[in-house]
Write a protein that holds these residues in place. Structure first.
Motif, PDB file in Angstrom:
ATOM      1  N   TRP A  49       0.742  -1.430  -0.093  1.00  0.00           N
ATOM      2  CA  TRP A  49       0.030  -0.012   0.255  1.00  0.00           C
ATOM      3  C   TRP A  49       0.824   1.349  -0.063  1.00  0.00           C
ATOM      4  O   TRP A  49       0.475   2.170  -0.804  1.00  0.00           O
ATOM      5  N   PHE A  50       1.851   1.385   0.998  1.00  0.00           N
ATOM      6  CA  PHE A  50       2.777   2.468   1.013  1.00  0.00           C
ATOM      7  C   PHE A  50       3.603   2.480  -0.346  1.00  0.00           C
ATOM      8  O   PHE A  50       3.683   4.015  -0.838  1.00  0.00           O
ATOM      9  N   TRP A  51       4.120   1.666  -0.898  1.00  0.00           N
ATOM     10  CA  TRP A  51       4.608   2.036  -2.078  1.00  0.00           C
ATOM     11  C   TRP A  51       3.911   2.178  -3.356  1.00  0.00           C
ATOM     12  O   TRP A  51       4.257   3.110  -4.113  1.00  0.00           O
ATOM     13  N   GLU A  52       2.710   1.742  -3.435  1.00  0.00           N
ATOM     14  CA  GLU A  52       1.454   2.051  -4.379  1.00  0.00           C
ATOM     15  C   GLU A  52       1.078   3.257  -4.140  1.00  0.00           C
ATOM     16  O   GLU A  52       0.799   4.118  -5.390  1.00  0.00           O
ATOM     17  N   LEU A  53       1.025   3.933  -3.206  1.00  0.00           N
ATOM     18  CA  LEU A  53       0.324   5.159  -2.953  1.00  0.00           C
ATOM     19  C   LEU A  53       1.074   6.483  -2.957  1.00  0.00           C
ATOM     20  O   LEU A  53       0.957   7.614  -3.092  1.00  0.00           O
ATOM     21  N   ASP A  54       2.479   6.140  -2.485  1.00  0.00           N
ATOM     22  CA  ASP A  54       3.347   7.331  -2.050  1.00  0.00           C
ATOM     23  C   ASP A  54       3.570   8.201  -3.354  1.00  0.00           C
ATOM     24  O   ASP A  54       4.155   7.833  -4.269  1.00  0.00           O
ATOM     25  N   ARG A  55       3.340   9.368  -3.413  1.00  0.00           N
ATOM     26  CA  ARG A  55       3.275  10.326  -4.301  1.00  0.00           C
ATOM     27  C   ARG A  55       2.879   9.779  -5.859  1.00  0.00           C
ATOM     28  O   ARG A  55       3.350   9.951  -6.820  1.00  0.00           O
ATOM     29  N   GLY A  56       1.501   9.186  -5.888  1.00  0.00           N
ATOM     30  CA  GLY A  56       1.126   8.548  -6.761  1.00  0.00           C
ATOM     31  C   GLY A  56       1.311   7.232  -7.381  1.00  0.00           C
ATOM     32  O   GLY A  56       0.726   6.906  -8.480  1.00  0.00           O
ATOM     33  N   GLY A  57       2.109   6.585  -6.756  1.00  0.00           N
ATOM     34  CA  GLY A  57       2.647   5.364  -7.231  1.00  0.00           C
ATOM     35  C   GLY A  57       3.978   5.396  -7.894  1.00  0.00           C
ATOM     36  O   GLY A  57       4.650   6.506  -8.348  1.00  0.00           O
ATOM     37  N   PRO A  58       4.724   4.151  -8.076  1.00  0.00           N
ATOM     38  CA  PRO A  58       6.095   4.043  -8.837  1.00  0.00           C
ATOM     39  C   PRO A  58       6.100   4.687 -10.350  1.00  0.00           C
ATOM     40  O   PRO A  58       7.547   5.247 -10.260  1.00  0.00           O
ATOM     41  N   ALA A  88      23.593  11.008   1.966  1.00  0.00           N
ATOM     42  CA  ALA A  88      22.847   9.894   0.688  1.00  0.00           C
ATOM     43  C   ALA A  88      23.504  10.107  -0.430  1.00  0.00           C
ATOM     44  O   ALA A  88      23.712  11.000  -0.899  1.00  0.00           O
ATOM     45  N   PRO A  89      23.607   9.053  -1.096  1.00  0.00           N
ATOM     46  CA  PRO A  89      24.186   9.304  -2.653  1.00  0.00           C
ATOM     47  C   PRO A  89      23.100  10.000  -3.216  1.00  0.00           C
ATOM     48  O   PRO A  89      21.737  10.080  -3.090  1.00  0.00           O
ATOM     49  N   LYS A  90      23.637  10.867  -4.229  1.00  0.00           N
ATOM     50  CA  LYS A  90      22.949  11.749  -5.198  1.00  0.00           C
ATOM     51  C   LYS A  90      21.643  11.068  -6.047  1.00  0.00           C
ATOM     52  O   LYS A  90      20.582  11.576  -6.127  1.00  0.00           O
ATOM     53  N   ASP A  91      21.829   9.721  -6.270  1.00  0.00           N
ATOM     54  CA  ASP A  91      20.791   9.008  -6.908  1.00  0.00           C
ATOM     55  C   ASP A  91      19.747   8.267  -6.073  1.00  0.00           C
ATOM     56  O   ASP A  91      19.140   7.599  -6.435  1.00  0.00           O
ATOM     57  N   TRP A  92      20.100   8.312  -4.681  1.00  0.00           N
ATOM     58  CA  TRP A  92      19.106   7.671  -3.869  1.00  0.00           C
ATOM     59  C   TRP A  92      17.726   8.465  -4.103  1.00  0.00           C
ATOM     60  O   TRP A  92      17.403   9.309  -4.275  1.00  0.00           O
ATOM     61  N   GLU A  93      16.689   7.227  -4.192  1.00  0.00           N
ATOM     62  CA  GLU A  93      15.194   7.293  -4.265  1.00  0.00           C
ATOM     63  C   GLU A  93      14.717   6.265  -3.377  1.00  0.00           C
ATOM     64  O   GLU A  93      15.060   5.098  -3.685  1.00  0.00           O
ATOM     65  N   PRO A  94      13.430   6.321  -2.938  1.00  0.00           N
ATOM     66  CA  PRO A  94      12.859   5.305  -2.283  1.00  0.00           C
ATOM     67  C   PRO A  94      12.413   4.077  -3.281  1.00  0.00           C
ATOM     68  O   PRO A  94      11.828   4.434  -4.379  1.00  0.00           O
ATOM     69  N   TRP A  95      12.825   2.925  -2.909  1.00  0.00           N
ATOM     70  CA  TRP A  95      11.956   1.726  -3.640  1.00  0.00           C
ATOM     71  C   TRP A  95      11.458   0.760  -2.834  1.00  0.00           C
ATOM     72  O   TRP A  95      11.152   1.134  -1.698  1.00  0.00           O
ATOM     73  N   PHE A  96      10.998  -0.273  -3.368  1.00  0.00           N
ATOM     74  CA  PHE A  96      10.207  -1.049  -2.298  1.00  0.00           C
ATOM     75  C   PHE A  96      10.722  -1.603  -1.187  1.00  0.00           C
ATOM     76  O   PHE A  96       9.804  -1.876  -0.276  1.00  0.00           O
ATOM     77  N   LEU A  97      11.745  -1.736  -1.091  1.00  0.00           N
ATOM     78  CA  LEU A  97      12.401  -2.374   0.156  1.00  0.00           C
ATOM     79  C   LEU A  97      12.361  -1.200   1.132  1.00  0.00           C
ATOM     80  O   LEU A  97      12.242  -1.429   2.387  1.00  0.00           O
ATOM     81  N   ASP A  98      12.474   0.162   0.869  1.00  0.00           N
ATOM     82  CA  ASP A  98      12.470   1.269   1.848  1.00  0.00           C
ATOM     83  C   ASP A  98      11.024   1.209   2.633  1.00  0.00           C
ATOM     84  O   ASP A  98      10.955   1.402   3.855  1.00  0.00           O
ATOM     85  N   TYR A  99       9.919   0.854   1.467  1.00  0.00           N
ATOM     86  CA  TYR A  99       8.497   0.864   2.086  1.00  0.00           C
ATOM     87  C   TYR A  99       8.280  -0.405   2.954  1.00  0.00           C
ATOM     88  O   TYR A  99       7.473  -0.372   3.793  1.00  0.00           O
ATOM     89  N   TYR A 125      10.442  -1.890   4.750  1.00  0.00           N
ATOM     90  CA  TYR A 125      11.295  -1.419   6.023  1.00  0.00           C
ATOM     91  C   TYR A 125      10.583  -0.585   6.893  1.00  0.00           C
ATOM     92  O   TYR A 125      10.175  -0.899   8.034  1.00  0.00           O
ATOM     93  N   LEU A 126       9.757   0.400   6.153  1.00  0.00           N
ATOM     94  CA  LEU A 126       8.774   1.319   6.721  1.00  0.00           C
ATOM     95  C   LEU A 126       7.715   0.514   7.359  1.00  0.00           C
ATOM     96  O   LEU A 126       7.337   0.420   8.446  1.00  0.00           O
ATOM     97  N   ALA A 127       7.139  -0.343   6.801  1.00  0.00           N
ATOM     98  CA  ALA A 127       5.857  -1.240   7.291  1.00  0.00           C
ATOM     99  C   ALA A 127       6.301  -1.833   8.441  1.00  0.00           C
ATOM    100  O   ALA A 127       5.413  -2.267   9.442  1.00  0.00           O
TER     101      ALA A 127
END
Length: 224
Positions: free
Chosen positions: A130-139, A163-174, A176-178
């Protein structure tokens, strides 16, 4: 949307995210639902898993490797899949709580902990999706950098110099959040920014708390 390479990756156009991590999480959920006792499943044990397999097969066939397409039909189908998974998990939670509170036979301590652990894992995985699919409109929309206002504020966003300049949230981040939200019963290193994010995190915490308290208490009381 911006192509300014001086901006952090999560705020500009980037390569689309790979589908397989989220698809793998969905497959694990489908397997767990099928392995649950039938008394805890909605309808025949095979019904929801079969429907969910059909839906995810369509999604993978339409956009197999990286999530590039964001048509209304595919978006709706993705949300329907998550809703079905959540419906099955919610039903299992209610049936398990009902069985424990009513004093019905829920098996020995080991069986109860196994079932409770499976439902707990289902809860974590379903909210991660859910977090991954809804955050900022989805992937797909995140990859296009369409929404500069995040629903979840991850630590690398607040400390970009670390953080690296190319860092962005991916599924594993969501995921971990859950997991941390369900384990600590509160936000840890990621803050919910929008109202819906706060509401859905609160719901996950409530479900996790009920499962943990009732299952552990019942299992301890059942020990010889």
């Amino acid at each position: 949307m911006t192509d300014d390479h001086s901006a952090p990756a999560w705020r500009r156009r980037t390569d689309p995210e790979r589908r397989w991590p989220a698809a793998l999480a969905v497959v694990v959920m489908i397997v767990l639902q099928f392995l649950l006792p039938e008394r805890l499943t909605l309808g025949p044990r095979w019904l929801l898993p079969v429907v969910e397999v059909a839906v995810i097969a369509v999604l993978i066939a339409a956009d197999p490797v990286r999530i590039r397409r964001d048509t209304p039909a595919l978006r709706t189908l993705g949300l329907v899949l998550i809703a079905l998974l959540s419906l099955g998990n919610g039903w299992s939670v209610v049936m398990l709580v009902r069985a424990i509170v009513a004093g019905h036979d829920v098996g020995g301590p080991a069986q109860l902990l196994a079932v409770g652990g499976a439902i707990y894992l289902l809860n974590v995985l379903s909210f991660a999706v859910w977090f991954w699919e809804l955050d900022r409109g989805g992937p797909a929309r995140r990859a296009r950098g369409e929404d500069p206002y995040p629903d979840f504020l991850f630590a690398p966003m607040t400390s970009p110099d670390l953080a690296p300049k190319d860092w962005e949230p991916w599924f594993l981040d969501y995921l971990y959040l859950a997991f941390t939200n369900a384990t600590a019963f509160s936000p840890t290193d990621t803050l919910p920014m929008s109202r819906w994010a706060k509401a859905i995190m609160a719901l996950e915490t409530a479900i996790a708390l009920v499962i943990a308290v009732l299952v552990v208490a019942k299992a301890v009381n059942a020990l010889p």
